[in-house]
Motif scaffolding. Structure first.
Motif, PDB file in Angstrom:
ATOM      1  N   PHE A  36      34.901  38.044  37.343  1.00  0.00           N
ATOM      2  CA  PHE A  36      36.258  37.891  36.818  1.00  0.00           C
ATOM      3  C   PHE A  36      36.556  36.394  36.676  1.00  0.00           C
ATOM      4  O   PHE A  36      36.751  35.701  37.679  1.00  0.00           O
ATOM      5  N   PRO A  37      36.613  35.890  35.438  1.00  0.00           N
ATOM      6  CA  PRO A  37      36.801  34.447  35.232  1.00  0.00           C
ATOM      7  C   PRO A  37      38.081  33.890  35.863  1.00  0.00           C
ATOM      8  O   PRO A  37      38.126  32.714  36.218  1.00  0.00           O
ATOM      9  N   ALA A  38      39.108  34.716  36.038  1.00  0.00           N
ATOM     10  CA  ALA A  38      40.369  34.227  36.609  1.00  0.00           C
ATOM     11  C   ALA A  38      40.279  34.031  38.119  1.00  0.00           C
ATOM     12  O   ALA A  38      41.100  33.322  38.701  1.00  0.00           O
ATOM     13  N   VAL A  39      39.293  34.655  38.757  1.00  0.00           N
ATOM     14  CA  VAL A  39      39.132  34.528  40.205  1.00  0.00           C
ATOM     15  C   VAL A  39      38.157  33.378  40.463  1.00  0.00           C
ATOM     16  O   VAL A  39      37.019  33.405  40.021  1.00  0.00           O
ATOM     17  N   ILE A  40      38.647  32.386  41.199  1.00  0.00           N
ATOM     18  CA  ILE A  40      37.882  31.152  41.399  1.00  0.00           C
ATOM     19  C   ILE A  40      37.843  30.797  42.882  1.00  0.00           C
ATOM     20  O   ILE A  40      38.855  30.857  43.572  1.00  0.00           O
ATOM     21  N   SER A  41      36.663  30.417  43.325  1.00  0.00           N
ATOM     22  CA  SER A  41      36.498  29.796  44.639  1.00  0.00           C
ATOM     23  C   SER A  41      35.450  28.713  44.455  1.00  0.00           C
ATOM     24  O   SER A  41      34.331  29.001  44.030  1.00  0.00           O
ATOM     25  N   GLU A  42      35.813  27.486  44.756  1.00  0.00           N
ATOM     26  CA  GLU A  42      34.933  26.365  44.439  1.00  0.00           C
ATOM     27  C   GLU A  42      33.652  26.343  45.271  1.00  0.00           C
ATOM     28  O   GLU A  42      32.633  25.858  44.800  1.00  0.00           O
ATOM     29  N   THR A  43      33.707  26.833  46.516  1.00  0.00           N
ATOM     30  CA  THR A  43      32.520  26.800  47.369  1.00  0.00           C
ATOM     31  C   THR A  43      32.420  28.089  48.178  1.00  0.00           C
ATOM     32  O   THR A  43      33.393  28.835  48.311  1.00  0.00           O
ATOM     33  N   PHE A  44      31.233  28.307  48.735  1.00  0.00           N
ATOM     34  CA  PHE A  44      31.060  29.466  49.603  1.00  0.00           C
ATOM     35  C   PHE A  44      31.931  29.333  50.847  1.00  0.00           C
ATOM     36  O   PHE A  44      32.489  30.317  51.326  1.00  0.00           O
ATOM     37  N   THR A  45      32.055  28.137  51.368  1.00  0.00           N
ATOM     38  CA  THR A  45      32.898  27.921  52.548  1.00  0.00           C
ATOM     39  C   THR A  45      34.337  28.335  52.256  1.00  0.00           C
ATOM     40  O   THR A  45      34.979  28.991  53.091  1.00  0.00           O
ATOM     41  N   PHE A  98      52.792  38.128  47.515  1.00  0.00           N
ATOM     42  CA  PHE A  98      52.659  37.473  48.825  1.00  0.00           C
ATOM     43  C   PHE A  98      51.234  36.958  49.016  1.00  0.00           C
ATOM     44  O   PHE A  98      51.027  35.824  49.469  1.00  0.00           O
ATOM     45  N   VAL A  99      50.243  37.770  48.675  1.00  0.00           N
ATOM     46  CA  VAL A  99      48.843  37.353  48.792  1.00  0.00           C
ATOM     47  C   VAL A  99      48.577  36.156  47.880  1.00  0.00           C
ATOM     48  O   VAL A  99      47.990  35.155  48.304  1.00  0.00           O
ATOM     49  N   ILE A 103      47.559  32.366  49.340  1.00  0.00           N
ATOM     50  CA  ILE A 103      46.299  31.723  48.954  1.00  0.00           C
ATOM     51  C   ILE A 103      46.577  30.396  48.269  1.00  0.00           C
ATOM     52  O   ILE A 103      45.912  29.386  48.541  1.00  0.00           O
ATOM     53  N   ASP A 104      47.582  30.371  47.405  1.00  0.00           N
ATOM     54  CA  ASP A 104      47.929  29.132  46.707  1.00  0.00           C
ATOM     55  C   ASP A 104      48.421  28.064  47.674  1.00  0.00           C
ATOM     56  O   ASP A 104      48.047  26.897  47.563  1.00  0.00           O
ATOM     57  N   LEU A 105      49.251  28.448  48.637  1.00  0.00           N
ATOM     58  CA  LEU A 105      49.771  27.468  49.608  1.00  0.00           C
ATOM     59  C   LEU A 105      48.666  26.896  50.487  1.00  0.00           C
ATOM     60  O   LEU A 105      48.670  25.703  50.796  1.00  0.00           O
ATOM     61  N   VAL A 106      47.715  27.746  50.889  1.00  0.00           N
ATOM     62  CA  VAL A 106      46.674  27.291  51.806  1.00  0.00           C
ATOM     63  C   VAL A 106      45.570  26.523  51.085  1.00  0.00           C
ATOM     64  O   VAL A 106      45.118  25.482  51.565  1.00  0.00           O
ATOM     65  N   PHE A 107      45.143  27.002  49.916  1.00  0.00           N
ATOM     66  CA  PHE A 107      43.968  26.419  49.270  1.00  0.00           C
ATOM     67  C   PHE A 107      44.261  25.650  47.982  1.00  0.00           C
ATOM     68  O   PHE A 107      43.368  24.990  47.443  1.00  0.00           O
ATOM     69  N   GLY A 108      45.477  25.741  47.494  1.00  0.00           N
ATOM     70  CA  GLY A 108      45.815  25.027  46.257  1.00  0.00           C
ATOM     71  C   GLY A 108      44.969  25.482  45.088  1.00  0.00           C
ATOM     72  O   GLY A 108      44.701  26.667  44.920  1.00  0.00           O
ATOM     73  N   GLY A 115      45.803  36.650  38.550  1.00  0.00           N
ATOM     74  CA  GLY A 115      47.190  37.092  38.484  1.00  0.00           C
ATOM     75  C   GLY A 115      47.369  38.426  39.178  1.00  0.00           C
ATOM     76  O   GLY A 115      46.539  38.862  39.982  1.00  0.00           O
ATOM     77  N   PHE A 116      48.456  39.094  38.819  1.00  0.00           N
ATOM     78  CA  PHE A 116      48.827  40.340  39.480  1.00  0.00           C
ATOM     79  C   PHE A 116      47.749  41.412  39.333  1.00  0.00           C
ATOM     80  O   PHE A 116      47.396  42.084  40.299  1.00  0.00           O
ATOM     81  N   VAL A 117      47.207  41.582  38.133  1.00  0.00           N
ATOM     82  CA  VAL A 117      46.218  42.636  37.900  1.00  0.00           C
ATOM     83  C   VAL A 117      44.930  42.358  38.664  1.00  0.00           C
ATOM     84  O   VAL A 117      44.399  43.234  39.357  1.00  0.00           O
ATOM     85  N   SER A 118      44.426  41.140  38.576  1.00  0.00           N
ATOM     86  CA  SER A 118      43.161  40.836  39.259  1.00  0.00           C
ATOM     87  C   SER A 118      43.314  40.898  40.776  1.00  0.00           C
ATOM     88  O   SER A 118      42.406  41.383  41.470  1.00  0.00           O
ATOM     89  N   VAL A 119      44.443  40.455  41.320  1.00  0.00           N
ATOM     90  CA  VAL A 119      44.620  40.522  42.768  1.00  0.00           C
ATOM     91  C   VAL A 119      44.812  41.967  43.216  1.00  0.00           C
ATOM     92  O   VAL A 119      44.350  42.355  44.291  1.00  0.00           O
ATOM     93  N   THR A 120      45.438  42.793  42.380  1.00  0.00           N
ATOM     94  CA  THR A 120      45.574  44.215  42.713  1.00  0.00           C
ATOM     95  C   THR A 120      44.207  44.874  42.760  1.00  0.00           C
ATOM     96  O   THR A 120      43.892  45.606  43.709  1.00  0.00           O
TER      97      THR A 120
END
Length: 148
Positions: A36-45, A98-99, A103-108, A115-120
């Motif tokens: 899912f291109p909208a879901v991003i995590s820069e590193t495994f950590t 809320f989720v 996530i945005d507050l903690v990891f920026g 968005g809503f659909v992908s997080v659901t």
């Protein structure tokens, strides 16, 4: 006297179940990052830390949802049912926001769950995967068979 196997899992083994949940969350989260291109995590950590945070947040969300469902099923009047139904709907929809916000507050910008659909879809996949793995790992319990 032969018995039947009861597939119902025994209560989770506290910390061990939590660790397994986090490993399942890491796998599912990284599959979402890959497909899912909208879901991003820069590193495994960051994926691992996100999984830990999701574990905590989803435990709170599930507890609040159970309470709202209890209010709905225990409501006696039509107005009570409607009010509790709206509360349950609000929890189900609001929990996704809320989720996302947590996530945005903690990891920026380093982590994004889309968005809503992908997080659901992600939350559903996390909870279903957790259930499947817990059932696979649960020891089978014997149920007494019929006498004879």
């Amino acid at each position: 006297m032969p018995g039947q196997v009861d597939p119902t899992p025994s209560p989770s083994n506290g910390r061990a179940a939590d660790v397994v949940d986090i490993f399942v969350y890491v796998v599912v989260l990284n599959l979402f990052v890959e497909y899912f291109p909208a879901v991003i995590s820069e590193t495994f950590t960051l994926s691992l830390l996100t999984a830990v945070l999701l574990k905590g947040v989803l435990e709170v969300v599930v507890a609040v949802k159970k309470r709202a469902r209890w209010r709905f099923t225990s409501a006696r009047s039509a107005a009570g049912k409607v009010g509790a139904g709206l509360l349950l709907w609000g929890v189900l929809v609001g929990s996704k926001f809320f989720v996302l916000k947590t996530i945005d507050l903690v990891f920026g910008d380093s982590v994004s769950l889309g968005g809503f659909v992908s997080v659901t879809l992600l939350i559903l996949a996390l909870l279903v995967s957790r259930l499947v793995v817990r059932r696979l790992l649960a020891p089978a319990r014997r149920v007494p068979g019929p006498a004879g």
